[in-house]
Motif scaffolding. Structure first.
Motif, PDB file in Angstrom:
ATOM      1  N   PHE C  17       0.842  -1.192   0.000  1.00 21.17           N
ATOM      2  CA  PHE C  17       0.000   0.000   0.000  1.00 21.17           C
ATOM      3  C   PHE C  17       0.875   1.239   0.000  1.00 21.17           C
ATOM      4  O   PHE C  17       2.073   1.178   0.304  1.00 21.17           O
ATOM      5  N   HIS C  20       0.423   6.642   2.676  1.00 18.72           N
ATOM      6  CA  HIS C  20      -0.480   7.675   3.187  1.00 18.72           C
ATOM      7  C   HIS C  20      -0.781   7.340   4.639  1.00 18.72           C
ATOM      8  O   HIS C  20      -0.931   6.165   4.981  1.00 18.72           O
ATOM      9  N   HIS C  22      -3.435   7.444   6.331  1.00 13.22           N
ATOM     10  CA  HIS C  22      -4.642   6.653   6.607  1.00 13.22           C
ATOM     11  C   HIS C  22      -4.423   5.141   6.441  1.00 13.22           C
ATOM     12  O   HIS C  22      -5.217   4.351   6.932  1.00 13.22           O
ATOM     13  N   ASN C  23      -3.367   4.750   5.758  1.00 13.24           N
ATOM     14  CA  ASN C  23      -3.133   3.319   5.583  1.00 13.24           C
ATOM     15  C   ASN C  23      -2.569   2.637   6.818  1.00 13.24           C
ATOM     16  O   ASN C  23      -2.524   1.404   6.886  1.00 13.24           O
ATOM     17  N   GLN C  25      -4.056   2.646   9.611  1.00 16.05           N
ATOM     18  CA  GLN C  25      -5.228   1.974  10.170  1.00 16.05           C
ATOM     19  C   GLN C  25      -5.638   0.746   9.347  1.00 16.05           C
ATOM     20  O   GLN C  25      -6.002  -0.288   9.894  1.00 16.05           O
ATOM     21  N   PHE C  26      -5.541   0.894   8.036  1.00 17.97           N
ATOM     22  CA  PHE C  26      -5.866  -0.229   7.151  1.00 17.97           C
ATOM     23  C   PHE C  26      -4.955  -1.420   7.479  1.00 17.97           C
ATOM     24  O   PHE C  26      -5.424  -2.550   7.655  1.00 17.97           O
ATOM     25  N   ARG C  28      -3.360  -2.067  10.205  1.00 19.88           N
ATOM     26  CA  ARG C  28      -3.662  -2.543  11.547  1.00 19.88           C
ATOM     27  C   ARG C  28      -4.857  -3.501  11.531  1.00 19.88           C
ATOM     28  O   ARG C  28      -4.810  -4.584  12.102  1.00 19.88           O
ATOM     29  N   VAL C  29      -5.923  -3.098  10.853  1.00 14.21           N
ATOM     30  CA  VAL C  29      -7.131  -3.933  10.830  1.00 14.21           C
ATOM     31  C   VAL C  29      -6.896  -5.213  10.015  1.00 14.21           C
ATOM     32  O   VAL C  29      -7.306  -6.298  10.422  1.00 14.21           O
ATOM     33  N   VAL C  30      -6.215  -5.106   8.884  1.00 15.44           N
ATOM     34  CA  VAL C  30      -5.943  -6.298   8.075  1.00 15.44           C
ATOM     35  C   VAL C  30      -5.085  -7.292   8.861  1.00 15.44           C
ATOM     36  O   VAL C  30      -5.337  -8.504   8.842  1.00 15.44           O
ATOM     37  N   VAL C  33      -7.326  -9.026  11.293  1.00 17.04           N
ATOM     38  CA  VAL C  33      -8.202 -10.000  10.635  1.00 17.04           C
ATOM     39  C   VAL C  33      -7.428 -11.285  10.320  1.00 17.04           C
ATOM     40  O   VAL C  33      -7.916 -12.390  10.548  1.00 17.04           O
ATOM     41  N   LYS C  49      -1.923  -5.116  16.934  1.00 16.75           N
ATOM     42  CA  LYS C  49      -2.305  -3.870  16.269  1.00 16.75           C
ATOM     43  C   LYS C  49      -1.373  -2.720  16.653  1.00 16.75           C
ATOM     44  O   LYS C  49      -1.006  -1.906  15.804  1.00 16.75           O
TER      45      LYS C  49
END
Ligand code: ADP
Ligand code: ADP
Ligand code: MG
Ligand code: MG
Lengths: 151, 77, 151
Positions: C17, C20, C22-23, C25-26, C28-30, C33, C49
């Motif tokens: 990715f 940026h 904002h990524n 957080q992306f 962290r969540v991925v 999961v 996380k």
């Protein structure tokens, strides 16, 4: 990733995973998490997850069949649209037009209804398929978010 | 042992799978409620705001339905 | 993805990715999961996380600074351990030992506490850093799940 020098218009994330059936769910969730940025409704998220499921399952079941290969998932956001590209380097499709027909399946069974491409077309705004026998298949889908209730 | 019991009771010790399922259940109820009060489908941000969670976390948790649980069980157990 | 011909022991997913903010957080969540597959506790997920957040923030803030580059995230599950590799092709670190010292920061400010590496070490079971000036940085972290109360 070619996007290193990409135009400022959109933003892409790229995911690669092995063609194990449990990764179908992983791909669904990652797509939902990325799409969250567009502030979709729950219904729009469900549409996206269904389409990703169908395309990834096809890559796993038909693309790689018994072998384990790499499935590529590209997620791009541009304005209010999400573009999803699912790619495998597996078997390929001899006749894409026929494969996309409702109820057509090369593996008739309880689980394969031949409706995968029809679902993708029903739940996404655009679906295009490129495939070459022995090389692999690429499914490109676009979903426009917020098209019913523009804010 | 008081120390250990306190540790065991701590929310941190519950499985993430249970925590996600609880979030998914709350989200389904909240979605109905918001749908009625807004007169339309709530967006993810509206739903996450009402539940006081991050939209991305909510998007991930919404996968944790009952069917998925049983699917997981057949695959992993 | 090199993992095409990998050993049968573990399973890796690879994510790319843009840097940026904002990524963070992306990513962290991925990671959460993917880690969920190991049936961790809420606390173990929070640890993962936090560590991903620190490593990815470093790649974005220190690795690429003002430019936008690609951040690579590899997640591998093997038995009950999760290995996370965060890699950038950015500035690199001149002195890794010094960089990893608690409170050391090359960018003193309200937001940078110099505790990023210390958090990674506190929340993960192993942390190793390889870096080359002008080439980039790779942070490899391992978390063993269920190590306190083995099932
Ligand atoms: N990634 C793929 N690689 C090879 N063949 C594919 C792929 N995706 C779809 N196909 C072919 O297209 C057919 C129709 O796909 P689909 O509509 O999803 O139905 P089903 O998966 O139930 O067979 C499949 O039966 C298969 O022959
Ligand atoms: N990916 C990276 N690329 C370049 N430098 C880095 C990277 N990660 C860490 N550093 C260096 O290590 C230092 C310490 O990092 P950290 O412990 O996270 O503290 P902080 O980020 O608050 O400065 C940073 O200030 C920076 O100089
Ligand atoms: Mg199908
Ligand atoms: Mg830091």
């Amino acid at each position: 990733m070619e996007s290193k020098k990409k135009d400022r218009a959109g933003e892409t994330v790229h995911l690669e995973f092995e063609s194990h059936s449990h990764n179908e769910q992983f791909a669904r969730v990652v797509s939902a998490v990325f799409a969250a940025r567009l502030d979709p409704t729950v219904e729009e998220i469900e549409d996206i997850k269904t389409a990703v499921s169908e395309a990834v399952t096809n890559a796993i079941i038909h693309g790689y069949e018994k072998e384990i290969g790499v499935v590529h998932l590209d997620l791009t956001i541009e304005d209010k649209s999400l573009t999803i590209v699912v790619r495998d380097e597996g078997a390929g499709i001899a006749n894409v037009k026929q494969a996309m027909e409702p109820l057509y399946t090369s593996k008739p069974s309880k689980e394969r209804s031949g409706m995968g491409f029809s679902f993708m077309e029903a739940f996404m705004d655009e679906v295009t398929v490129e495939s070459e026998l022995g090389k692999g298949t690429e499914v490109r889908m676009v979903k426009r978010i917020g098209s019913i209730f523009p804010l | 042992t008081g120390e250990i019991k306190r540790f065991l009771r701590d929310d941190g010790m519950i499985k993430i799978s249970r925590s996600l399922k609880e979030m998914a259940t709350k989200a389904r109820a909240e979605k109905e409620k918001l749908g009625v009060s807004l007169g339309r489908e709530p967006t993810l941000d509206e739903l996450a705001g009402a539940l006081q969670v991050e939209p991305t976390e909510l998007a991930a948790a919404m996968e944790s339905g009952a069917e998925v649980e049983s699917l997981y069980k057949t695959i992993y157990h």
